[in-house]
Design a protein around this motif. Structure first.
Motif, PDB file in Angstrom:
ATOM      1  N   MET A   1       5.765  -7.968 -19.452  1.00  8.22           N
ATOM      2  CA  MET A   1       6.771  -7.136 -18.793  1.00  8.22           C
ATOM      3  C   MET A   1       7.366  -7.891 -17.597  1.00  8.22           C
ATOM      4  N   ILE A   2       8.701  -7.960 -17.566  1.00 10.89           N
ATOM      5  CA  ILE A   2       9.349  -8.638 -16.434  1.00 10.89           C
ATOM      6  C   ILE A   2       9.723  -7.592 -15.385  1.00 10.89           C
ATOM      7  N   LEU A   3       9.236  -7.839 -14.160  1.00  8.20           N
ATOM      8  CA  LEU A   3       9.575  -6.955 -13.051  1.00  8.20           C
ATOM      9  C   LEU A   3      10.913  -7.438 -12.492  1.00  8.20           C
ATOM     10  N   PHE A   4      11.819  -6.490 -12.284  1.00  6.13           N
ATOM     11  CA  PHE A   4      13.198  -6.869 -11.982  1.00  6.13           C
ATOM     12  C   PHE A   4      13.736  -6.044 -10.820  1.00  6.13           C
ATOM     13  N   GLU A   5      14.695  -6.620 -10.106  1.00 11.91           N
ATOM     14  CA  GLU A   5      15.276  -5.916  -8.950  1.00 11.91           C
ATOM     15  C   GLU A   5      16.793  -6.098  -8.954  1.00 11.91           C
ATOM     16  N   ILE A   6      17.496  -5.002  -8.713  1.00  4.88           N
ATOM     17  CA  ILE A   6      18.948  -5.085  -8.525  1.00  4.88           C
ATOM     18  C   ILE A   6      19.302  -4.462  -7.177  1.00  4.88           C
ATOM     19  N   LEU A   7      20.092  -5.188  -6.413  1.00  5.04           N
ATOM     20  CA  LEU A   7      20.582  -4.695  -5.120  1.00  5.04           C
ATOM     21  C   LEU A   7      22.102  -4.599  -5.208  1.00  5.04           C
ATOM     22  N   TYR A   8      22.629  -3.421  -4.875  1.00  5.44           N
ATOM     23  CA  TYR A   8      24.091  -3.294  -4.881  1.00  5.44           C
ATOM     24  C   TYR A   8      24.559  -2.486  -3.689  1.00  5.44           C
TER      25      TYR A   8
ATOM     26  N   ILE B   1      23.839   1.628  -0.058  1.00 12.67           N
ATOM     27  CA  ILE B   1      23.146   0.389  -0.417  1.00 12.67           C
ATOM     28  C   ILE B   1      21.941   0.844  -1.220  1.00 12.67           C
ATOM     29  N   GLN B   2      21.741   0.289  -2.393  1.00 15.31           N
ATOM     30  CA  GLN B   2      20.581   0.709  -3.184  1.00 15.31           C
ATOM     31  C   GLN B   2      19.849  -0.487  -3.778  1.00 15.31           C
ATOM     32  N   VAL B   3      18.545  -0.394  -3.783  1.00 16.20           N
ATOM     33  CA  VAL B   3      17.684  -1.350  -4.470  1.00 16.20           C
ATOM     34  C   VAL B   3      16.962  -0.588  -5.569  1.00 16.20           C
ATOM     35  N   LEU B   4      17.008  -1.147  -6.772  1.00 19.38           N
ATOM     36  CA  LEU B   4      16.259  -0.577  -7.899  1.00 19.38           C
ATOM     37  C   LEU B   4      15.258  -1.625  -8.324  1.00 19.38           C
ATOM     38  N   GLU B   5      14.012  -1.253  -8.513  1.00 19.10           N
ATOM     39  CA  GLU B   5      13.012  -2.230  -8.967  1.00 19.10           C
ATOM     40  C   GLU B   5      12.124  -1.590 -10.030  1.00 19.10           C
ATOM     41  N   GLY B   6      11.678  -2.400 -10.959  1.00 17.25           N
ATOM     42  CA  GLY B   6      10.839  -1.884 -12.039  1.00 17.25           C
ATOM     43  C   GLY B   6      10.968  -2.804 -13.237  1.00 17.25           C
TER      44      GLY B   6
ATOM     45  N   VAL C   1      27.314  -5.734  -7.094  1.00 17.27           N
ATOM     46  CA  VAL C   1      25.935  -6.242  -7.120  1.00 17.27           C
ATOM     47  C   VAL C   1      25.794  -7.423  -6.171  1.00 17.27           C
ATOM     48  N   LEU C   2      24.814  -7.356  -5.291  1.00 17.37           N
ATOM     49  CA  LEU C   2      24.563  -8.456  -4.347  1.00 17.37           C
ATOM     50  C   LEU C   2      23.467  -9.372  -4.852  1.00 17.37           C
ATOM     51  N   SER C   3      22.500  -8.802  -5.563  1.00 17.20           N
ATOM     52  CA  SER C   3      21.520  -9.677  -6.196  1.00 17.20           C
ATOM     53  C   SER C   3      20.876  -8.974  -7.374  1.00 17.20           C
ATOM     54  N   ARG C   4      20.458  -9.774  -8.301  1.00 20.56           N
ATOM     55  CA  ARG C   4      19.909  -9.287  -9.568  1.00 20.56           C
ATOM     56  C   ARG C   4      18.890 -10.346  -9.955  1.00 20.56           C
ATOM     57  N   GLN C   5      17.627 -10.043  -9.852  1.00 26.39           N
ATOM     58  CA  GLN C   5      16.644 -11.116 -10.048  1.00 26.39           C
ATOM     59  C   GLN C   5      15.285 -10.572 -10.491  1.00 26.39           C
ATOM     60  N   SER C   6      14.501 -11.438 -11.117  1.00 27.88           N
ATOM     61  CA  SER C   6      13.126 -11.035 -11.394  1.00 27.88           C
ATOM     62  C   SER C   6      12.306 -11.213 -10.119  1.00 27.88           C
ATOM     63  N   ILE C   7      11.305 -10.390  -9.963  1.00 29.51           N
ATOM     64  CA  ILE C   7      10.491 -10.399  -8.734  1.00 29.51           C
ATOM     65  C   ILE C   7       9.014 -10.440  -9.114  1.00 29.51           C
ATOM     66  N   LYS C   8       8.207 -10.931  -8.173  1.00 27.87           N
ATOM     67  CA  LYS C   8       6.763 -11.000  -8.449  1.00 27.87           C
ATOM     68  C   LYS C   8       6.099  -9.652  -8.196  1.00 27.87           C
ATOM     69  N   ARG C   9       6.564  -8.999  -7.125  1.00 26.47           N
ATOM     70  CA  ARG C   9       6.009  -7.671  -6.861  1.00 26.47           C
ATOM     71  C   ARG C   9       7.070  -6.786  -6.246  1.00 26.47           C
ATOM     72  N   ARG C  10       6.790  -5.491  -6.264  1.00 24.99           N
ATOM     73  CA  ARG C  10       7.749  -4.532  -5.734  1.00 24.99           C
ATOM     74  C   ARG C  10       7.729  -4.523  -4.210  1.00 24.99           C
ATOM     75  N   SER C  11       8.887  -4.263  -3.622  1.00 25.00           N
ATOM     76  CA  SER C  11       8.937  -4.072  -2.169  1.00 25.00           C
ATOM     77  C   SER C  11       8.628  -2.626  -1.795  1.00 25.00           C
ATOM     78  N   PHE C  12       8.909  -1.692  -2.724  1.00 26.78           N
ATOM     79  CA  PHE C  12       8.767  -0.267  -2.397  1.00 26.78           C
ATOM     80  C   PHE C  12       7.912   0.459  -3.438  1.00 26.78           C
ATOM     81  N   PRO C  13       6.685  -0.040  -3.650  1.00 28.73           N
ATOM     82  CA  PRO C  13       5.888   0.510  -4.757  1.00 28.73           C
ATOM     83  C   PRO C  13       5.594   2.008  -4.619  1.00 28.73           C
TER      84      PRO C  13
END
Ligand SMILES: Cc1cc2nc3c(=O)[nH]c(=O)nc-3n(C[C@H](O)[C@H](O)[C@H](O)COP(=O)(O)O)c2cc1C
Length: 150
Positions: free
Chosen positions: A1-8, A50-55, A78-90
């Motif tokens: 499973m790839i953990l992913f984050e989008i910031l817009y 401003i929203q961050v979505l992670e999962g 979209v300001l960034s769209r990337q895979s992440i190692k861990r969540r910032s807001f678990p």
């Protein structure tokens, strides 16, 4: 499973009142819980989100598509769209904060970005501002987690 984050960032088309924000968050948290999504939504009280979505990537991407097509806001950027190692807001199914001018000054020294309509170079400023906000709340979320685990 790839953990992913989008910031817009986006602009709301009509100002959200308390009741419509509460309803938006109720739906968002219910859906996000079901899809293992966490994140943060910031609103300046007039026009900017401003929203961050992670999962999991397979949940974040379609959610972003749905949100970006929501006609309650536009200029979704979209300001960034990337895979992440861990969540910032678990712990946050969708954390929400109002960006008051007091908070903005605290995070940003002084920023007139949100209150000016005539900025040149808006994209760079917008991005820098959103990233500073995000850093501030990442730190806040991490501290809360540390506090609750001791
Ligand atoms: C700024 C903004 C942020 C949103 N964030 C979320 C979110 O985090 N999760 C979510 O499910 N819907 C979010 N929505 C709502 C979606 O666009 C959409 O209305 C909702 O997911 C539909 O859910 P339903 O099919 O269960 O009614 C957001 C909408 C806006 C305008």
């Amino acid at each position: 499973m790839i953990l992913f984050e989008i910031l817009y960032v986006s602009r709301c088309r009509h100002r959200f009142d308390d009741a419509s924000l509460t309803e938006l968050l109720r739906i968002a948290r219910r859906n996000n819980h079901a899809h293992d999504i966490t994140g943060l939504l910031l609103y300046d009280g007039r026009g900017t989100f401003i929203q961050v979505l992670e999962g999991p990537q397979q949940a974040v991407e379609p959610l972003y598509e749905r949100i970006s097509g929501d006609n309650r806001h536009d200029h979704v950027h979209v300001l960034s769209r990337q895979s992440i190692k861990r969540r910032s807001f678990p712990e946050w199914q969708m954390g929400f904060y109002l960006m008051t001018s007091e908070l903005i000054r605290k995070v940003d020294g002084f920023s007139d970005f949100l209150f000016s309509d005539t900025n040149q170079n808006i994209d760079n400023q917008e991005q820098a501002f959103a990233l500073r906000m995000l850093d501030y709340f990442r730190l806040k979320a991490r501290r809360e987690q540390e506090d609750s685990s001791c």
